[in-house]
Enzyme design. Structure first.
Site, PDB file in Angstrom:
ATOM      1  N   ASP A 102      13.054   2.044  -0.244  1.00  0.00           N
ATOM      2  CA  ASP A 102      12.987   1.507   0.808  1.00  0.00           C
ATOM      3  C   ASP A 102      13.364   0.376   2.207  1.00  0.00           C
ATOM      4  O   ASP A 102      13.596   0.796   3.082  1.00  0.00           O
ATOM      5  CB  ASP A 102      11.125   0.455   0.181  1.00  0.00           C
ATOM      6  N   ALA A 162      10.393  -3.806   5.182  1.00  0.00           N
ATOM      7  CA  ALA A 162      11.025  -3.996   5.908  1.00  0.00           C
ATOM      8  C   ALA A 162      10.014  -5.613   6.950  1.00  0.00           C
ATOM      9  O   ALA A 162      11.360  -5.706   7.541  1.00  0.00           O
ATOM     10  CB  ALA A 162       8.903  -3.446   7.187  1.00  0.00           C
ATOM     11  N   ALA A 174       0.749  -1.074  -0.393  1.00  0.00           N
ATOM     12  CA  ALA A 174      -0.157  -0.242  -0.191  1.00  0.00           C
ATOM     13  C   ALA A 174       1.114   1.419   0.135  1.00  0.00           C
ATOM     14  O   ALA A 174       0.086   2.343   0.308  1.00  0.00           O
ATOM     15  CB  ALA A 174      -1.220  -0.710   1.193  1.00  0.00           C
ATOM     16  N   GLY A 175       2.320   1.047  -0.013  1.00  0.00           N
ATOM     17  CA  GLY A 175       2.921   1.807  -0.252  1.00  0.00           C
ATOM     18  C   GLY A 175       3.379   2.669   0.571  1.00  0.00           C
ATOM     19  O   GLY A 175       4.459   3.816   0.717  1.00  0.00           O
TER      20      GLY A 175
HETATM   21  O1  PMV Z   1       5.020   1.117  -2.824  1.00  0.00           O
HETATM   22  P1  PMV Z   1       6.303   1.325  -2.745  1.00  0.00           P
HETATM   23  O2  PMV Z   1       6.265   1.043  -1.711  1.00  0.00           O
HETATM   24  O3  PMV Z   1       6.950   0.096  -2.777  1.00  0.00           O
HETATM   25  O4  PMV Z   1       7.161   2.501  -3.365  1.00  0.00           O
HETATM   26  C1  PMV Z   1       7.260   2.174  -4.301  1.00  0.00           C
HETATM   27  C2  PMV Z   1       8.136   3.106  -5.283  1.00  0.00           C
HETATM   28  C3  PMV Z   1       8.595   3.188  -6.918  1.00  0.00           C
HETATM   29  O5  PMV Z   1      10.047   5.009  -6.751  1.00  0.00           O
HETATM   30  C4  PMV Z   1       7.158   4.063  -7.886  1.00  0.00           C
HETATM   31  C5  PMV Z   1       9.576   2.611  -6.636  1.00  0.00           C
HETATM   32  C6  PMV Z   1      10.649   2.551  -6.083  1.00  0.00           C
HETATM   33  O6  PMV Z   1      11.421   1.247  -6.772  1.00  0.00           O
HETATM   34  O7  PMV Z   1      11.318   3.174  -5.498  1.00  0.00           O
END
Ligand code: PMV
Length: 328
Positions: free
Chosen positions: A164, A122, A115-116
């Site tokens: 991340d 983690a 979900a971002g």
């Molecule tokens: O949705 P998430 O938390 O996996 O973030 C993705 C972020 C992007 O910039 C779209 C891709 C990345 O690996 O940085």
């Protein structure tokens, strides 16, 4: 038995553009994944997953073997989750030079999945740390971050940035630009509020969509560069403790991400509800398409407004977590 935990994150600025070498500023939040690891006498893995928004599951299998695990959840989810856990175990085996190490693992998370909020990062970070320590190897957070990145990169077919995994391993707010990653010191207290629509975006598809737009239109490539400019201004605002400028720039970033087609009706509805409630700024966080927004508001108004917003499943305050991966 060894237990490690690692935080999820929100993006203050820069998702998507970070894939093309622009800087990004993710920020760890006090929602964690916890991984418990116990060595086995054989080389098998038994993984039990709990609280992953969706139904939990238990799988026992030999890593790399073709015996399809018999599980109680849809296969794509298990495949994705197992890819991360499997990759983490491989990294720990590599560190300890113990290719046949087997483990019983329990994965618990209070980070909504896909979900971002960096749930997979983690889990990978906590799993590498716990499995390596179970094999008597202590890794620095930087080493955990690097190994976790390799796992994400592999599972996500080369589409992952370091954002991340570095943020989850180090904690606090971080700056990521290509392979350069650093913690940002002296970050002001940010009154973060998260709204969650209960859904998830397909990161691979969303990243591919932005890539296609960028290849087709010069103005889409300019939009990606403009996000980089917003991030640089955002870093100045953070350095000057100017939280209202941070909010204004988050609004700008959301507009640019919308132009690149990665927002959604529910994300926009939550962003506007937050702004109308008086938030200093609001934007989607992560890949988009569904999932979470992050807003800045010191008062309870945004959380309350979000909880009444159609399409918002839950809203919660998310304190900045200055601590990254840790032994529990
Ligand atoms: O949705 P998430 O938390 O996996 O973030 C993705 C972020 C992007 O910039 C779209 C891709 C990345 O690996 O940085």
């Amino acid at each position: 038995m060894t237990v490690s935990s690692a935080p999820g994150k929100v993006y203050l600025f820069g998702e998507h553009a970070v894939v093309y070498g622009e800087p990004a500023v993710p920020c760890a939040i006090e929602r964690r994944a916890r991984v418990t690891v116990e060595s086995r006498d054989d080389d098998r893995l038994r993984v039990e997953a709990r609280d992953l928004t969706l139904d939990g599951f238990t799988v026992e299998y030999s890593s790399g073997a073709s015996d399809a695990p018999d599980v109680n959840v849809p296969t794509p989810l298990v495949e994705a989750a197992m890819g991360y856990v499997d990759g983490a175990v491989e990294q720990a085996r590599d560190v300890a030079d113990a290719p046949d190490a087997g483990f019983d693992m329990v994965v618990e998370s209070d980070i909504p999945l896909g979900a971002g909020l960096g749930s997979s990062a983690a889990v990978v970070v906590a799993a590498i740390d716990a499995a390596a320590r179970e094999l008597d190897c202590d890794l620095t957070p930087e080493e955990v971050a690097d190994r976790a990145y390799r796992v994400e990169h592999e599972v996500q077919d080369g589409q992952a940035s370091r954002a991340d995994t570095f943020c989850s391993a180090m904690g606090g707010a971080v700056r990521v630009e290509g392979d350069d990653c650093a913690r940002i010191e002296d970050v002001p207290n940010l009154p973060l509020v998260v709204g969650y629509d209960g859904g998830a975006g397909d990161t691979g598809e969303l990243v591919a969509g932005v890539r296609a737009l960028r290849d087709e239109y010069a103005f889409a490539a300019d939009t990606v560069e403009a996000i980089g400019d917003v991030v640089r201004e955002g870093e100045d605002a953070l350095a000057e403790d100017d939280v209202s400028a941070v909010g204004k720039l988050m609004n700008f970033d959301h507009g640019l991400l919308s132009a690149l087609g990665v927002s959604s009706r529910s994300l926009d509805a939550m962003v506007w509800a937050a702004r109308e409630a008086g938030a200093l700024g609001a934007k989607l966080t992560g890949a988009g398409g569904g999932g979470c927004i992050v807003a800045l508001d010191e008062t309870p108004a945004t959380e309350t407004a979000l909880s009444y917003t159609p399409g918002c499943e839950s809203a919660f305050r998310a304190e900045l977590d200055r601590e990254g991966v840790r032994a529990e």
